[in-house]
Design a protein around this motif. Structure first.
Motif, PDB file in Angstrom:
ATOM      1  N   ILE A   1       0.839  -1.205   0.000  1.00  0.00           N
ATOM      2  CA  ILE A   1       0.000   0.000   0.000  1.00  0.00           C
ATOM      3  C   ILE A   1       0.871   1.251   0.000  1.00  0.00           C
ATOM      4  O   ILE A   1       0.617   2.206  -0.751  1.00  0.00           O
ATOM      5  CB  ILE A   1      -0.950  -0.021   1.216  1.00  0.00           C
ATOM      6  N   LEU A   2       1.903   1.265   0.831  1.00  0.00           N
ATOM      7  CA  LEU A   2       2.796   2.426   0.859  1.00  0.00           C
ATOM      8  C   LEU A   2       3.490   2.610  -0.486  1.00  0.00           C
ATOM      9  O   LEU A   2       3.659   3.741  -0.965  1.00  0.00           O
ATOM     10  CB  LEU A   2       3.829   2.264   1.975  1.00  0.00           C
ATOM     11  N   GLY A   3       3.926   1.507  -1.093  1.00  0.00           N
ATOM     12  CA  GLY A   3       4.567   1.610  -2.397  1.00  0.00           C
ATOM     13  C   GLY A   3       3.636   2.168  -3.457  1.00  0.00           C
ATOM     14  O   GLY A   3       4.033   3.012  -4.278  1.00  0.00           O
ATOM     15  N   GLU A   4       2.375   1.710  -3.473  1.00  0.00           N
ATOM     16  CA  GLU A   4       1.399   2.219  -4.439  1.00  0.00           C
ATOM     17  C   GLU A   4       1.131   3.709  -4.199  1.00  0.00           C
ATOM     18  O   GLU A   4       1.051   4.503  -5.147  1.00  0.00           O
ATOM     19  CB  GLU A   4       0.096   1.431  -4.325  1.00  0.00           C
ATOM     20  N   LEU A   5       0.991   4.101  -2.936  1.00  0.00           N
ATOM     21  CA  LEU A   5       0.793   5.523  -2.639  1.00  0.00           C
ATOM     22  C   LEU A   5       2.004   6.341  -3.077  1.00  0.00           C
ATOM     23  O   LEU A   5       1.858   7.476  -3.558  1.00  0.00           O
ATOM     24  CB  LEU A   5       0.539   5.711  -1.139  1.00  0.00           C
TER      25      LEU A   5
ATOM     26  N   ALA B   1      -4.607  15.080 -15.164  1.00  0.00           N
ATOM     27  CA  ALA B   1      -3.897  13.955 -15.783  1.00  0.00           C
ATOM     28  C   ALA B   1      -3.431  12.932 -14.757  1.00  0.00           C
ATOM     29  O   ALA B   1      -3.522  11.716 -14.990  1.00  0.00           O
ATOM     30  CB  ALA B   1      -2.702  14.479 -16.585  1.00  0.00           C
ATOM     31  N   ALA B   2      -2.921  13.399 -13.611  1.00  0.00           N
ATOM     32  CA  ALA B   2      -2.364  12.464 -12.625  1.00  0.00           C
ATOM     33  C   ALA B   2      -3.408  11.489 -12.089  1.00  0.00           C
ATOM     34  O   ALA B   2      -3.136  10.278 -12.002  1.00  0.00           O
ATOM     35  CB  ALA B   2      -1.708  13.242 -11.488  1.00  0.00           C
ATOM     36  N   PRO B   3      -4.617  11.925 -11.699  1.00  0.00           N
ATOM     37  CA  PRO B   3      -5.610  10.937 -11.238  1.00  0.00           C
ATOM     38  C   PRO B   3      -5.975   9.906 -12.303  1.00  0.00           C
ATOM     39  O   PRO B   3      -6.180   8.731 -11.988  1.00  0.00           O
ATOM     40  CB  PRO B   3      -6.817  11.807 -10.862  1.00  0.00           C
ATOM     41  N   ALA B   4      -6.068  10.356 -13.569  1.00  0.00           N
ATOM     42  CA  ALA B   4      -6.388   9.395 -14.618  1.00  0.00           C
ATOM     43  C   ALA B   4      -5.276   8.363 -14.773  1.00  0.00           C
ATOM     44  O   ALA B   4      -5.530   7.163 -14.914  1.00  0.00           O
ATOM     45  CB  ALA B   4      -6.618  10.131 -15.939  1.00  0.00           C
TER      46      ALA B   4
ATOM     47  N   GLY C   1       0.149   5.135 -17.608  1.00  0.00           N
ATOM     48  CA  GLY C   1      -0.536   4.374 -16.555  1.00  0.00           C
ATOM     49  C   GLY C   1      -0.328   2.877 -16.693  1.00  0.00           C
ATOM     50  O   GLY C   1      -0.099   2.181 -15.695  1.00  0.00           O
ATOM     51  N   SER C   2      -0.373   2.352 -17.924  1.00  0.00           N
ATOM     52  CA  SER C   2      -0.164   0.920 -18.126  1.00  0.00           C
ATOM     53  C   SER C   2       1.266   0.512 -17.787  1.00  0.00           C
ATOM     54  O   SER C   2       1.494  -0.545 -17.176  1.00  0.00           O
ATOM     55  CB  SER C   2      -0.481   0.545 -19.574  1.00  0.00           C
ATOM     56  N   ALA C   3       2.243   1.336 -18.174  1.00  0.00           N
ATOM     57  CA  ALA C   3       3.635   1.003 -17.877  1.00  0.00           C
ATOM     58  C   ALA C   3       3.880   0.950 -16.373  1.00  0.00           C
ATOM     59  O   ALA C   3       4.505   0.009 -15.854  1.00  0.00           O
ATOM     60  CB  ALA C   3       4.557   2.023 -18.543  1.00  0.00           C
ATOM     61  N   LEU C   4       3.387   1.968 -15.648  1.00  0.00           N
ATOM     62  CA  LEU C   4       3.553   1.954 -14.192  1.00  0.00           C
ATOM     63  C   LEU C   4       2.804   0.772 -13.568  1.00  0.00           C
ATOM     64  O   LEU C   4       3.304   0.142 -12.621  1.00  0.00           O
ATOM     65  CB  LEU C   4       3.043   3.269 -13.605  1.00  0.00           C
ATOM     66  N   GLY C   5       1.609   0.466 -14.078  1.00  0.00           N
ATOM     67  CA  GLY C   5       0.838  -0.640 -13.523  1.00  0.00           C
ATOM     68  C   GLY C   5       1.502  -1.987 -13.751  1.00  0.00           C
ATOM     69  O   GLY C   5       1.482  -2.859 -12.867  1.00  0.00           O
ATOM     70  N   ILE C   6       2.091  -2.186 -14.932  1.00  0.00           N
ATOM     71  CA  ILE C   6       2.770  -3.461 -15.205  1.00  0.00           C
ATOM     72  C   ILE C   6       3.966  -3.641 -14.269  1.00  0.00           C
ATOM     73  O   ILE C   6       4.175  -4.720 -13.705  1.00  0.00           O
ATOM     74  CB  ILE C   6       3.199  -3.510 -16.681  1.00  0.00           C
ATOM     75  N   VAL C   7       4.744  -2.568 -14.089  1.00  0.00           N
ATOM     76  CA  VAL C   7       5.896  -2.662 -13.179  1.00  0.00           C
ATOM     77  C   VAL C   7       5.433  -2.946 -11.751  1.00  0.00           C
ATOM     78  O   VAL C   7       5.974  -3.829 -11.061  1.00  0.00           O
ATOM     79  CB  VAL C   7       6.726  -1.365 -13.241  1.00  0.00           C
ATOM     80  N   ALA C   8       4.405  -2.220 -11.297  1.00  0.00           N
ATOM     81  CA  ALA C   8       3.907  -2.437  -9.933  1.00  0.00           C
ATOM     82  C   ALA C   8       3.292  -3.818  -9.777  1.00  0.00           C
ATOM     83  O   ALA C   8       3.474  -4.486  -8.739  1.00  0.00           O
ATOM     84  CB  ALA C   8       2.881  -1.360  -9.576  1.00  0.00           C
ATOM     85  N   GLY C   9       2.558  -4.293 -10.788  1.00  0.00           N
ATOM     86  CA  GLY C   9       1.930  -5.611 -10.697  1.00  0.00           C
ATOM     87  C   GLY C   9       2.930  -6.740 -10.681  1.00  0.00           C
ATOM     88  O   GLY C   9       2.803  -7.685  -9.887  1.00  0.00           O
TER      89      GLY C   9
ATOM     90  N   VAL D   1       1.702   6.924  -6.700  1.00  0.00           N
ATOM     91  CA  VAL D   1       0.682   7.945  -6.952  1.00  0.00           C
ATOM     92  C   VAL D   1       1.260   9.343  -6.726  1.00  0.00           C
ATOM     93  O   VAL D   1       1.047  10.273  -7.527  1.00  0.00           O
ATOM     94  CB  VAL D   1      -0.538   7.704  -6.044  1.00  0.00           C
ATOM     95  N   CYS D   2       2.011   9.505  -5.644  1.00  0.00           N
ATOM     96  CA  CYS D   2       2.597  10.814  -5.345  1.00  0.00           C
ATOM     97  C   CYS D   2       3.677  11.198  -6.351  1.00  0.00           C
ATOM     98  O   CYS D   2       3.905  12.387  -6.596  1.00  0.00           O
ATOM     99  CB  CYS D   2       3.181  10.816  -3.928  1.00  0.00           C
ATOM    100  N   CYS D   3       4.354  10.215  -6.917  1.00  0.00           N
ATOM    101  CA  CYS D   3       5.420  10.502  -7.883  1.00  0.00           C
ATOM    102  C   CYS D   3       4.894  10.791  -9.285  1.00  0.00           C
ATOM    103  O   CYS D   3       5.639  11.317 -10.120  1.00  0.00           O
ATOM    104  CB  CYS D   3       6.388   9.322  -7.965  1.00  0.00           C
ATOM    105  N   THR D   4       3.641  10.436  -9.540  1.00  0.00           N
ATOM    106  CA  THR D   4       3.121  10.574 -10.902  1.00  0.00           C
ATOM    107  C   THR D   4       3.159  12.008 -11.414  1.00  0.00           C
ATOM    108  O   THR D   4       3.594  12.249 -12.554  1.00  0.00           O
ATOM    109  CB  THR D   4       1.695  10.005 -10.969  1.00  0.00           C
TER     110      THR D   4
END
Length: 478
Positions: A28-32, A70-73, A407-415, A35-38
């Motif tokens: 959770i901290l990593g995902e947050l 843009a960041a929330p999307a 968003g997809s690139a960040l999501g793939i790395v995080a996933g 989000v803050c770095c986006t």
């Protein structure tokens, strides 16, 4: 960045300690942190946009100027893709692990036939079963399977078992039911006598049969040379085992355990019989007794069914035709060995990827529409200086690509990182468990990744398709 690094470190620490709560907190901290770095990441990409053509440069600049939209999307896309990839990675690894731990009953394609009501009707002959099997199942060989019974045991409360006995120097000193300490578990895992018994811990047993060598190749799938040697031992009155641990000095110790009706004590007799270890084999562990050995142990052969050799596993329709042909002898049940085929989770993986794709296209569409509305004045300026009408459509394509692609690139790395941490935690727990368990392999869910990589392209195509190419022209009213 501190949240990203700290969350990853905390999740890795929780994985090393197999603590789900710590792992979840770290993720959770990593995902947050991501989000803050986006917003900062968008700004960095906008500065690199000066090297690009006008349309992608304007798209990156607009995303940087309107980071609140843009960041929330981008984060919504990242969260959806990360969850899909993480769950997809776990399911892919779990499917391969299940295939590796699969314990076959017979060689692949072989069929075991059993009668459901043997006492009600006469038993068909081997020739009758062979004819039906060749006609309906495409069988190349059929053999009778005979079990054992103890004539001295009778009554509803009686019990008789015939099993091979492990030599003392091959027997694992630790039992799975023992309440072992951490030190004893480490000793058991390091003991070579305890490494090959995983199949024995969870319900598998050595099946004892009486055979003259005819059913042996169909039950074990052994090569012709080993089959010939084992058949010679059976003809000489010996026994054959499919696990070499039971063979010592050319002998196999066979236990006959009897429980008489009305008594609680178990009577055990041991016999050392000449034996042969048949390896490698497929199927469950077996002890094959010759007719001479069965008489020496005072055992009576009883019919257990038939084993059939087929080139490919027969379909359900062919099985139904086979049982219908033998209906005059009662009802039959068939066990068809299909082999260790990996579980197919592709529909679920594609469904997860499709759900993430819908969120990605929705977020990209909304963000692109907002950017187009806010940049109408700039589009009028482009029209005034003579820009081609296609610039508006190309700009929309680039704006959708920024949202969906980033968003997809960040999501793939995080996933992928999340799946790796979860699997590492599970393997860490398995590494210290007794009995030892098969670890999870680290796999990439390529079907899901393929869909998720394609989704930004589809979002860009949709933005270009539904955006009007004509540039707006503002008129000033006097």
């Amino acid at each position: 960045m501190a949240l990203v690094v700290g969350g990853a470190a905390l999740a890795a620490f929780g994985a090393s300690r197999t603590s789900p709560a710590v792992i979840l907190a770290g993720l959770i901290l990593g995902e947050l942190g991501l989000v803050c770095c986006t917003p900062t990441l968008i700004g960095g990409l906008a500065r690199l946009g000066r090297l690009l053509p006008p349309a992608p440069r304007i798209a990156l600049r607009d995303a940087s100027r309107n980071r609140a939209a843009a960041a929330p999307a981008i984060c919504a896309v990242m969260a959806a893709v990360a969850g899909s990839v993480a769950l997809g990675g776990y399911l892919a690894s779990d499917a391969v692990r299940d295939a590796r731990t699969y314990q076959p009953l017979l060689p692949t394609g072989h069929v075991l036939v059993n009668r459901n009501d043997p006492a009600l009707r006469p038993e068909p002959s081997l020739e009758q079963v062979s004819t039906a099997a060749r006609h309906h199942l495409g069988a190349s060989a059929v053999a009778l399977v005979q079990g054992t019974a103890c004539p001295s045991v009778g009554g509803p409360a009686s019990y008789c078992s015939v099993v091979p006995e492990l030599p003392a120097d091959h027997a694992c000193p630790f039992e799975p039911g023992d309440n072992l300490s951490a030190t004893q578990r480490r000793q058991a895992l390091a003991d070579p006598r305890c490494r090959d018994r995983a199949a024995d811990y969870f319900g598998s047993y050595v099946q004892t049969l009486v055979d003259d060598g005819s059913a042996l190749p169909l039950l074990t799938g052994a090569d012709p040379a080993a089959t010939t040697a084992a058949t010679a031992v059976l003809h000489a009155g010996g026994v054959v085992v499919t696990d070499p641990r039971y063979l010592h000095d050319g002998l196999v110790t066979v236990q006959v355990n009897e429980v008489r009706a009305g008594r609680d004590e178990v009577t055990t007799t041991r016999w050392d019989l000449p034996g042969y270890a048949l390896t490698p084999t497929r199927g469950q562990p077996r002890l094959l007794l010759s007719a001479t050995a069965a008489r020496q142990l005072a055992l009576k052969p009883v019919s257990n069914g038939w084993v059939i050799n087929t080139s490919t596993p027969p379909s359900q329709h062919r099985q139904d035709r086979f049982t219908a042909d033998l209906r005059g002898f009662g009802t039959f049940s068939l066990q068809v060995e299909q082999g260790a085929a990996p579980r197919d989770d592709s529909p679920l993986l594609l469904l997860l990827a499709a759900a993430a794709g819908v969120i990605t296209m929705g977020a990209a569409g909304i963000a692109t529409a907002l950017a187009a509305a806010e940049g109408r004045a700039e589009l009028s300026t482009l029209a005034a200086v003579g820009a081609a009408p296609a610039v508006r459509r190309l700009l929309a394509i680039c704006q959708a690509g920024v949202i969906a692609g980033l968003g997809s690139a960040l999501g793939i790395v995080a996933g992928l990182g999340t799946a790796a941490i979860v699997l590492f935690s599970a393997n860490r727990e398995y590494a210290t468990a007794w009995p030892a368990m098969e670890p999870y392999p680290y796999l990439v869910p390529w079907p899901a990744l393929g869909v998720l990589v394609l989704v930004p392209v589809v979002a860009m195509f949709g933005a270009g398709l539904f955006t009007r190419a004509r540039l707006p022209i503002e008129r000033r009213l006097d």
